[in-house]
Design an enzyme around this catalytic site. Structure first.
Site, PDB file in Angstrom:
ATOM      1  N   HIS A  61       0.853  -1.197   0.000  1.00  0.00           N
ATOM      2  CA  HIS A  61       0.000   0.000   0.000  1.00  0.00           C
ATOM      3  C   HIS A  61       0.880   1.235   0.000  1.00  0.00           C
ATOM      4  CE1 HIS A  61      -2.719   2.933   2.308  1.00  0.00           C
ATOM      5  NE2 HIS A  61      -3.095   2.949   1.051  1.00  0.00           N
ATOM      6  N   HIS A  64      -2.408   0.895   7.808  1.00  0.00           N
ATOM      7  CA  HIS A  64      -3.769   1.017   7.274  1.00  0.00           C
ATOM      8  C   HIS A  64      -4.501  -0.324   7.203  1.00  0.00           C
ATOM      9  CE1 HIS A  64      -1.296   4.295   5.429  1.00  0.00           C
ATOM     10  NE2 HIS A  64      -2.233   5.005   5.994  1.00  0.00           N
TER      11      HIS A  64
END
Lengths: 249, 891
Positions: free
Chosen positions: A155, A178
């Protein structure tokens, strides 16, 4: 009067079970354990290693290497990940006896004791683990249970620690940044979260008790996208051109 | 090998050795060592210097993260890994953005030539998605149409006409003629209410302006509904009564609050960047001394109201906040119970109420100007009396009704309003902000949104930094009404007040002759009791004659050309016989395609130049990245062509830029951007051009001109701004400029709650978003990375319920609700609804409550709305999408 437009889902329980397994990994639910995804987040701050044994870091002492795989073609680990790469190999002494084609990760015994970290030039920090069950894809060793991946979340590059490896369920994550979660039994597939690609997988070769990293498939976070790692290849480009030569239907 | 040998070897071998991680070599040598190995060079897809750079924002959620796009012809040399050799100015490998992942690259057509394109989150962003954080948009490049991508083989590329079970490609001119002539006929014969449109409200200002210009200004039909409502009307009427705009907050307000109340908001799952970059962060130091915990550490807490323990709920519990896991539909009682604790403790912000909320006299003024406010507006004395005198809002009864422990209600009240110590040692009231979403207002629409708005006002929220009341948002805000909705033309009322026409009801009753669906899964996620609506639509279209076939459309044979007049005659005959003709305007086939007579291919994100707004009112320019696929056209262009053929004037635009400038005149409230157009015209430029230069920052609306400069608005309701401008700007949306307490009372809920309550072995079936998918999953099914993650619909069930049902994790099940439809709608009376899913046992659901993904695959077969009643609430006339019920059975 009935208007039943549902009931078009999968019909076999076996298919359902496989999906359930995927979902289990996705959401951290272990069949029968009730240890769900949310529990994994809750334990983030006081997490104990999910693997049975303490994590270990592979030494880079090349003198410990015994034997090794045959010399392999240039389309292998280091060329691929270092195509045009900037300087990565700094600060380490070169061993004149080592091969350019592989890196020793550790021994099977070491992996049986817990996941092992190692560094791959051009790829960065990686880990190898021995799963309790054979991997559905990408496993090595006699029982296809040894896997290795980049530790960098695809990510935004947050490193995910070894304590996020669960050799029982195949769960790796969630990333502290996240909450992306990966399935290391299935080629590092992202099963929850925000990454736009799956974990880069390190391909391994097991020779006797030794485990070697020989190739990276997929793209580790930060590396340059190439036609070998892009999902759109020159072949697709040619196919597009061929299609465009005809009429759209 | 000696050191000299090492330094003298050819660079190819040098590179291999250098990168074993064990070489002490000069950096320059390594840097030049590209893997040029005899034709096996892995060709890099790094944007070269000179690659065209564009900006856009995400195609998906309300947050609207900013993106940078680079494109270059496939024949060109790619960029190199050194910063000086690529358009990104980055050395590869890189530990910071922009890393181009495989799913951020594609090959598309630009000007008829194949181009490489990469779409990367804007790593230079300081607003919205700082440093390039992103969620679903990380795969935007894969969303683009590429003829070589097998997953997009069914992209709609040409207009098509239904001939029996077959859809046959026809020419655009033929399709426009058929649509316009049938539309003209039904309006001339049966009036404007015979033609209806069900359309998106998110897909860009230019498109929705054209649609509403035709519907509201030209035809003047009240038969229009947005994609997620049965009728035109406010989503959050409780906020409207209070005078609060649903998007008044700026993102910094969520960050700078000490406590954020999330009411029915899946903030991680459906707007994740908002959660990670704003909601969960500690207040900025500039916002003033922060509240501290017992260890003197700054704290940020969340109060999460949700029947499901989602990511934010868990985060709240882990960080000193609280999850109020209430029974579905009981929000009004919970909100009022929290308010009662605050009142009883004296924690409410009396000074704020006196200054910014109407008094008795001012309330009377407000009641005269707004019918809903007349019925439900209150001043503080009235509202607090209601809350304090009703025993259902006392802790013991509230616990019983909501299922939330009294101690938790008290804790929530304390987190929101109890004065605490801050970093300076002072004791002050928390800055509390309140966010709501569909878990709140698609339950009991008015009472839930009203009670939350009032709770927020009680805590002093609404018009100050870190103290705001707003929606989180779902999709982006692309609705630009060219004219007011013609409420006078609607035959429907609510509590005696004029109301929007219930389009689903209108269709079921057989009143619509031409149904035009634009970009939405109408009989799926876009309605309640989806199955019965689809059945009824099928009866009116495919099962009512005449039906077109080849003998009618091609009387001279397949090579004889389409007989347009014969087609029009046949479709008009069906309409005159009481049936319905359907037009579907879309990008991919869906269930409606099975019914549509005409299928019109539209463009989508990246295939035209458009504008729209995101959750903190940033207006951005969305660049065109690729050619329109096949013969697809922008929605506005299709609508304009049909409108002109129907004989309406004012649709002769030649570009989306023209529409943007025309629409400025009607842009108002939070969307006002006329100042931008003025500013651009003063420079002799187009507004699109000026907006494009702002890149991913865009402009934060509403905008005004001051000394020739465009001035933005960080916060729509702003006490300081209101004081400075005498209420001209920054005031609440009422005639006095003050907020109004809105009556959200259990009395207005209890009867409907009883109607919707599970019975006879049923469980609650609520529904949710998921971080792995977007909405109807139109893109997810066509991007491999996304397909992998959610291959099937899931129903989350508590362990207790699963055990009682004798079901195991992973079982294939169906959820069924008998008699899910409104008994007053005769054509669908008594119909049942069901959907299929895979069972997931999890303790994030409480006994009695299950949860499904809301719109799996956009398919009627999987729509959770199949078990939601198509009765509407009596106050605002909306569905209670979140309050489904059903029996769980093995499939």
């Amino acid at each position: 009067m009935h208007a039943t437009l549902g009931a078009q889902g999968p019909s076999s329980r076996r298919f359902s079970r496989d999906l359930a397994n995927q979902r289990e990994i996705a959401l951290g639910v272990s069949l029968g354990s009730g240890n769900d995804f949310m529990t994994s987040i809750r334990r983030k701050s006081d997490r104990t290693p999910r693997s049975k044994h303490p994590a270990k870091t592979a030494t880079t002492d090349q003198t410990q290497r015994e034997g090794g795989p045959q010399a392999i073609s240039r389309r292998r680990l280091f060329e691929r990940v270092t195509a045009g790469a900037a300087a990565l190999a700094t600060g380490c002494a070169m061993d004149d006896n080592e091969s350019a084609d592989h890196v020793r990760v550790g021994s099977l015994d070491e992996l049986a004791a817990g996941p092992v970290e190692f560094d791959l030039p051009g790829t960065g920090r990686c880990f190898a683990a021995k799963l309790e069950e054979p991997a559905a894809a990408g496993g090595q060793g006699a029982d296809a249970s040894v896997v290795a991946f980049s530790t960098l979340c695809p990510h935004m590059g947050c490193p995910i620690g070894l304590d996020a490896v669960d050799v029982q369920t195949g769960r790796f994550g969630p990333c502290n940044c996240h909450q992306s979660l990966f399935d290391i039994r299935r080629n590092g597939r992202m099963v929850h979260g925000r990454a736009s690609s799956n974990l880069a997988q390190v391909e391994l070769r097991v020779e006797g008790d030794n485990v070697y990293a020989i190739r990276v498939s997929g793209l580790a976070f930060g590396a340059a996208l190439s036609n070998e790692t892009a999902l759109t290849t020159p072949l697709m480009v040619q196919e597009s051109q061929d299609r465009n030569a005809g009429t759209h239907e | 090998m000696s050191k000299n040998d090492r330094l003298n070897m050819d660079r190819r071998r040098f590179a291999r050795l250098a990168l074993t991680g064990a070489a002490t070599v000069p950096l320059a040598r390594v840097a030049t060592a590209r893997a040029e190995s005899d034709g096996d060079n892995p060709r890099l897809f790094i944007p070269p210097v000179g690659a065209e750079e564009l900006t856009s924002a995400c195609a998906f959620c309300i947050v609207g993260c900013g993106y940078r796009i680079y494109r270059w012809p496939v024949e060109d040399e790619p960029g190199g890994p050194k910063a000086a050799d690529n358009a990104l100015g980055v050395d590869f490998p890189t530990t910071a953005m922009p890393w181009i992942s495989p799913n951020q690259h594609n090959v598309v057509e630009v000007g008829g030539r194949l181009h490489h394109v990469v779409v990367v989150p804007d790593w230079k962003a300081t607003v919205v998605n700082p440093f390039g954080d992103h969620s679903l948009g990380g795969t935007l490049a894969r969303r683009l149409y590429s003829a070589g991508d097998e997953l997009k083989h069914d992209r709609l590329l040409r207009p098509q006409l239904r001939l029996g079970d077959e859809l046959r490609p026809i020419e655009w001119d033929e399709a426009i003629e058929i649509a316009a002539r049938v539309g003209r006929h039904v309006v001339d014969t049966d009036g404007p209410r015979a033609l209806g449109l069900k359309t998106y409200t998110y897909q860009f200002y230019e498109n929705t302006y054209a649609i509403t210009k035709l519907a509201f200004e030209a035809i003047k039909t009240p038969c229009w509904a947005p994609h997620d409502q049965p009728r035109s009307g406010p989503s959050t009427p409780g906020l409207s009564v209070a005078g609060i705009d649903a998007f008044s907050a700026g993102y910094s307000d969520w960050r700078d609050a000490d406590t954020v109340c999330l009411s029915g908001v899946a903030v991680y799952e459906a707007r994740g960047v908002l959660f990670d970059n704003w909601v969960k962060l500690l207040p900025d130091a500039d916002a003033g001394p922060r509240l501290v915990d017992d260890e003197d550490k700054p704290v940020k807490t969340l109060v999460v109201i949700n029947p499901r323990r989602d990511v934010a709920a868990q985060w709240a519990e882990d960080h000193g906040g609280i999850h109020l896991q209430l029974l579905p539909g009981t929000d009004t009682v919970l909100n009022n119970a929290i308010a009662r604790v605050i009142l009883e403790q004296g924690w409410h912000d009396q000074a704020f109420i006196e200054e910014h909320v109407v008094d008795e006299d001012e309330l009377e003024v407000e009641k005269e100007t707004n019918a809903l406010r007349e019925a439900y507006g209150m001043d503080f004395a009235q509202w607090s009396e209601m809350v304090l005198s009703d025993d259902r809002y006392a802790l013991d009864q509230a616990e019983q009704i909501t299922g939330v422990a009294a101690t938790d209600i008290e804790r929530a009240a304390a987190l929101l309003a109890q004065p605490r110590r801050d970093e300076s040692g002072e004791t002050r009231r928390p800055r509390a902000s309140f966010m709501l979403e569909k878990g709140n207002y698609w339950s009991h629409n008015f009472p839930n949104s009203a009670s939350l708005a009032s709770l927020g006002l009680l805590c002093g929220a609404g018009n100050r930094p870190g103290q705001m009341i707003s929606r989180g948002g779902g999709h982006q805000r692309g609705m630009m009404r060219a004219a007011p909705y013609p409420t006078d033309a609607s035959p429907h009322t609510l509590e005696g007040r004029p109301a929007g026409l219930n389009l689903d009801q209108w269709v079921i009753e057989g009143n619509l002759r031409l149904a035009w669906a634009i970009g939405c899964t109408w009989a799926g996620g876009g309605t309640a009791s989806a199955g019965p609506l689809f059945v009824r639509m099928r009866q009116l279209t495919r099962e009512t004659g005449p039906q077109l076939d080849k003998s009618i459309a091609y009387p001279a044979g397949p090579d004889g050309g389409l007989d347009v007049e014969a087609v029009i005659d046949a479709l008009i005959a069906r309409a005159d016989a009481g049936g319905m003709v359907m037009i579907q305007q879309d990008i991919y086939p869906q269930d409606l395609t099975l019914l549509a007579d005409l299928v019109l291919p539209a463009t989508s994100w990246g295939e035209g130049t458009f504008t729209r707004m995101q959750g903190e009112r940033r207006l951005r320019y969305y660049s065109q990245i690729t050619d329109a696929p096949g013969e697809a056209r922008d929605d506005w262009a299709i609508v304009a062509a049909i409108a002109q053929r129907m004989g309406y004037a004012g649709f002769d635009w030649s570009s989306s830029a023209e529409i943007f400038e025309e629409a400025a005149a009607v842009s108002g409230g939070t969307q006002a951007y006329g100042a931008l157009v003025e500013h651009a015209r003063a420079q002799g430029r187009s507004a699109h051009e000026v907006l494009a230069e702002r890149g991913t920052d865009g402009y934060q609306c509403p905008l005004r001109l001051e000394d020739g400069a465009v001035i933005e608005t960080p916060r729509f309701h702003d006490a300081v701004l209101a004081a400075q401008t005498g209420g001209e700007r920054g005031a609440f949306g009422t005639s006095t400029g003050k907020a109004v307490f809105a009556r959200g009372d259990w009395d207005d809920v209890v009867e409907r709650q009883e109607l919707l309550q599970p019975r006879d072995g049923e469980l609650w079936v609520i529904n949710r978003r998921d971080s792995r998918t977007w909405s109807a999953m139109v893109e997810d099914r066509r991007i491999r990375h996304r397909m992998e993650q959610m291959p099937d619909n899931l129903l989350e069930v508590s362990p207790q319920d699963a055990a009682a049902l004798g079901l195991a994790d992973g079982d294939s099940i169906k959820v069924r609700c008998d008699a899910v439809t409104d008994p007053t709608l005769a054509p669908v009376r008594g119909m049942s609804g069901e959907f299929s899913a895979i069972l997931e046992i999890t303790d994030r659901m409480m006994p009695g409550v299950t949860c499904a993904y809301f719109n799996f695959g956009g398919s009627v077969a999987h729509a959770a709305n199949n078990v939601v009643s198509n009765t509407t609430d009596p106050i605002n006339g909306m569905y209670s999408f979140k309050l489904g019920r059903g029996r769980i059975e093995p499939a």
